[in-house]
Design a protein around this motif. Structure first.
Motif, PDB file in Angstrom:
ATOM      1  N   ASN A 464      31.975 -20.738  65.338  1.00 63.92           N
ATOM      2  CA  ASN A 464      32.105 -22.195  65.518  1.00 63.92           C
ATOM      3  C   ASN A 464      32.176 -22.560  66.992  1.00 63.92           C
ATOM      4  OD1 ASN A 464      32.003 -22.742  62.810  1.00 63.92           O
ATOM      5  ND2 ASN A 464      34.230 -22.700  62.527  1.00 63.92           N
ATOM      6  N   ASN A 543      26.851 -29.266  60.839  1.00 65.83           N
ATOM      7  CA  ASN A 543      27.658 -29.415  59.626  1.00 65.83           C
ATOM      8  C   ASN A 543      27.302 -28.342  58.599  1.00 65.83           C
ATOM      9  OD1 ASN A 543      29.042 -31.601  60.625  1.00 65.83           O
ATOM     10  ND2 ASN A 543      27.674 -33.117  59.685  1.00 65.83           N
ATOM     11  N   ARG A 546      28.771 -24.969  59.758  1.00 67.25           N
ATOM     12  CA  ARG A 546      30.231 -24.889  59.732  1.00 67.25           C
ATOM     13  C   ARG A 546      30.820 -24.992  58.325  1.00 67.25           C
ATOM     14  NH1 ARG A 546      30.901 -29.320  64.558  1.00 67.25           N
ATOM     15  NH2 ARG A 546      29.995 -28.071  66.246  1.00 67.25           N
ATOM     16  N   HIS A 547      30.225 -25.862  57.488  1.00 67.71           N
ATOM     17  CA  HIS A 547      30.911 -26.206  56.245  1.00 67.71           C
ATOM     18  C   HIS A 547      30.131 -25.910  54.972  1.00 67.71           C
ATOM     19  CE1 HIS A 547      33.536 -28.323  59.006  1.00 67.71           C
ATOM     20  NE2 HIS A 547      32.541 -29.141  59.392  1.00 67.71           N
ATOM     21  N   ALA A 548      28.813 -25.811  55.048  1.00 71.84           N
ATOM     22  CA  ALA A 548      28.037 -25.833  53.810  1.00 71.84           C
ATOM     23  C   ALA A 548      28.015 -24.492  53.082  1.00 71.84           C
ATOM     24  CB  ALA A 548      26.599 -26.278  54.102  1.00 71.84           C
ATOM     25  N   GLN A 549      28.224 -23.373  53.804  1.00 70.40           N
ATOM     26  CA  GLN A 549      28.113 -22.045  53.206  1.00 70.40           C
ATOM     27  C   GLN A 549      26.736 -21.876  52.566  1.00 70.40           C
ATOM     28  OE1 GLN A 549      31.407 -21.127  50.617  1.00 70.40           O
ATOM     29  NE2 GLN A 549      32.905 -22.209  51.938  1.00 70.40           N
ATOM     30  N   LEU A 575      29.328 -31.766  49.065  1.00 72.38           N
ATOM     31  CA  LEU A 575      30.569 -32.491  49.317  1.00 72.38           C
ATOM     32  C   LEU A 575      31.420 -32.505  48.063  1.00 72.38           C
ATOM     33  CD1 LEU A 575      29.306 -35.574  51.323  1.00 72.38           C
ATOM     34  CD2 LEU A 575      30.513 -33.595  52.219  1.00 72.38           C
ATOM     35  N   SER A 579      35.118 -37.019  47.710  1.00 71.86           N
ATOM     36  CA  SER A 579      35.156 -37.154  49.165  1.00 71.86           C
ATOM     37  C   SER A 579      34.576 -38.490  49.601  1.00 71.86           C
ATOM     38  CB  SER A 579      34.372 -36.017  49.821  1.00 71.86           C
ATOM     39  OG  SER A 579      33.013 -36.120  49.492  1.00 71.86           O
ATOM     40  N   GLY A 584      34.435 -38.220  57.434  1.00 72.86           N
ATOM     41  CA  GLY A 584      34.211 -37.169  58.413  1.00 72.86           C
ATOM     42  C   GLY A 584      33.586 -37.696  59.681  1.00 72.86           C
TER      43      GLY A 584
END
Length: 627
Positions: A464, A543, A546-549, A575, A579, A584
């Motif tokens: 990151n 994004n 970092r977050h989606a895998q 998401l 959410s 964000g």
């Protein structure tokens, strides 16, 4: 030759006016509801009654055919009259809203349908609301109109010194009558209000010129005529008159003699015609007309107004003869132009006089039936004469300044040439300085900040932080390289971003699927547009990393009818269902960048369970390189 060409242009403009007016009135007539599913009622029963509610059936009703002109069917009749219409309405659609349209009436009207009041034009007591030139449209409440056995009452009022009348009422669906009503209102009301403002402006100009040269009385009289005409034009659109109806009618009718007097004296003087005896006759008419109208009994008032209007037209004809002599014998081009203009106005005035007199058998062949024309032609006279009068001042000023302009022209030309050269040199120097400064900043970025950020990339403890440092480095490069005003090809810009995306995603083992369907290479993006679009793509990639895998990311660029569509879709976890997409900071920044581009951004779940981002950019905001 130049003056002759200008005169021919004015003649063409004046000659075009009657065709325009007739076209306007023909267009109004063409909107008659003959082809619409409504009805126009021309047969009624009439009674003269001061009742404020529909009279009883036992009242003294008499048959009446519409249009009903009281001067012909009920001579010497004043006051309040009631019309009763009994009709069926086959094909009634209870799901539609219906309306009652009254094209012309006098002086005010209100309507009752099947015992229910559906509309009123205003006050029936002094000051009486003046709707004689204003169409009325009353919406019929639901369940009031029936398919059979309808009874419609229309109340009209004709105070002393006014003409009573009612034209056939029309009943139809509201959305079908509304355009007809709006067009009639525009022609009768809006055009008159607009021309009044124009004439007042011309009058102020003429009076200001006269104030500076008191000896030019033609300017003062013509400016005064403009104000009298503007006040007289109030009669076409004012609803509440400042005077009782009889006095207002006397003032309005007498104003025509005042306007004709001021016109003829000023215009004849303007072209050098000064007949003292004729001017005395005109001043006499201006004084005698209102006095005789004031003393005339109400029963003979209309005859008196018809008489004075006829006398005025005869006097104008004599003035036209004087203009013809001066224009063709003395070869005065201004006189010829005034002759043509006043002849058209006189023709329209005669047309309006025929309508006003209501001579039996005459109105049947009138071109415009119920429409008055003189108010549309007179503003042209004010405009043309205003231009003619001001042109004298402009001509004198031009002659006075001609030598000075010729002397200064060379200086101005040389000064302009030097200024252009200087501006060109300044532009080149500025552009060169900008390029040098941009290159210096870029070099500093590369040697100093770039090196430090690159060090942070390699020293980062986790992916990151490394991604953040790499993103900051790219942002700084974009700020420098895309800060100008020049544009770049859309496909070239997207190719650069593809290389960047491939490198970033490859570092984290995410497969990139890139699909650019824009084949047209002429579309351009400005540097700010390219910068904002890149920020959106870069923020989305960050994004996802970092977050989606995710293991796969698809970028598609395509065109729709109205938009450039950019879609970015991953196969990650998406998401959470509950959410907030605007909570964000990353998604919020994407929405703000899209707004700066003038577009919209939409978030949705992808078919693979990840997140699908769609950005719509209107084509009209994107430039195109000329072929």
């Amino acid at each position: 030759m130049k003056k002759r060409t200008q005169l021919q242009s004015w003649i063409l403009i004046i000659g075009w006016l009657p065709g325009l007016l007739l076209s306007l009135n023909s267009a109004l007539a063409d909107d008659a509801p003959a082809h619409l599913p409504g009805i126009e009622i021309s047969q009624a029963a009439f009674t003269l009654s001061d009742s404020e509610i529909p009279p009883e059936v036992q009242a003294a009703w008499s048959p009446a055919s519409l249009p009903d002109l009281w001067k012909l069917s009920h001579p010497d009749t004043f006051g309040t009259g009631w019309y009763r219409f009994q009709f069926n309405y086959p094909g009634l659609d209870t799901q539609q809203i219906y309306a009652l349209y009254l094209s012309r009436l006098s002086l005010n009207a209100e309507a009752y349908l099947n015992g229910k009041k559906i509309g009123s034009g205003g006050s029936f007591s002094e000051p009486v609301s003046r709707n004689w030139n204003r169409p009325l449209l009353f919406t019929i409440p639901p369940d009031t109109l029936k398919a059979t056995a309808n009874t419609l009452y229309i109340r009209v009022i004709a105070p002393q010194h006014s003409q009573g009348m009612l034209y056939p009422p029309q009943i139809n669906q509201l959305h079908l009558l509304q355009p007809q009503y709006e067009k009639a209102r525009f022609i009768r009301i809006t055009l008159n209000q607009t021309s009044s403002l124009l004439i007042v402006g011309i009058g102020l100009l003429m009076l200001s010129l006269w104030w500076r040269r008191k000896q030019d009385t033609a300017y003062g009289l013509f400016g005064l005529a403009a104000f009298v005409w503007a006040l007289q034009s109030l009669n076409f659109y004012i609803i509440t008159a400042p005077l009782p109806t009889p006095l207002w009618e006397i003032l309005v009718n007498a104003s025509f003699q005042a306007i004709a007097t001021l016109w003829l004296i000023s215009l004849l003087d303007f072209v050098g015609i000064r007949l003292q005896s004729f001017n005395q006759l005109l001043w006499g008419i201006l004084i005698l007309a209102p006095l005789t109208l004031l003393l005339t009994p109400a029963d003979y008032f209309m005859l008196a107004t018809d008489f004075w209007h006829l006398i005025t037209m005869l006097v104008v004809i004599f003035g036209l003869a004087l203009l013809a002599k001066t224009g063709f014998i003395d070869r005065n081009k201004d006189a010829r132009l005034l002759l043509l203009t006043l002849s058209i106005i006189l023709l329209f005035a005669f047309h309006d006089w025929l309508i006003h007199t209501n001579v039996p058998g005459i109105n049947a062949w009138l071109i415009t039936e119920e429409e008055y024309l003189m108010q549309f032609s007179a503003p042209v006279l004010f405009l043309i004469v205003g231009l003619m009068m001001t042109s004298r001042y402009v001509g004198a000023l031009n002659n006075y300044e001609q030598l000075n302009q010729e002397l200064e022209q060379r200086v101005i030309s040389k000064h302009q040439e030097l200024n252009d050269n200087f501006q060109q040199l300044q532009s080149i120097l500025k552009e060169q300085a900008t390029l040098e400064e941009r290159e210096r900043i870029y070099q500093d970025l590369h040697d100093d900040l770039g090196a430090k950020l690159l060090t942070l990339v390699y020293r980062a403890q986790n992916p990151n932080n490394a991604e953040l440092a790499r993103s900051a480095l790219q942002d700084l490069r974009d700020v420098v390289s895309r800060a100008g005003d020049e544009s770049s090809a859309l496909n070239d810009i997207m190719a650069d971003y593809r290389i960047e995306c491939e490198k970033r995603l490859a570092d984290v083992q995410i497969q990139l699927l890139w699909d650019n369907q824009i084949a047209d290479a002429s579309w351009q993006l400005t540097q700010p547009q390219a910068l904002n679009l890149g920020r959106i793509i870069r923020e989305t990639i960050s994004n996802v990393i970092r977050h989606a895998q995710a293991t796969q990311l698809a970028v598609a660029l395509q065109s729709t009818t109205h938009h450039l569509l950019l879609q970015i879709e991953d196969n990650g976890i998406g998401l959470p269902a509950n959410s907030d997409k605007s909570a964000g900071r990353g998604l919020s920044n994407i929405q703000k960048r899209a707004a700066l581009l003038g577009g919209e951004v939409h978030f949705a779940a992808s078919a693979s369970g990840g997140l699908k981002l769609s950005i719509y950019l209107p084509w009209q905001l994107i430039s195109r390189q000329p072929a």
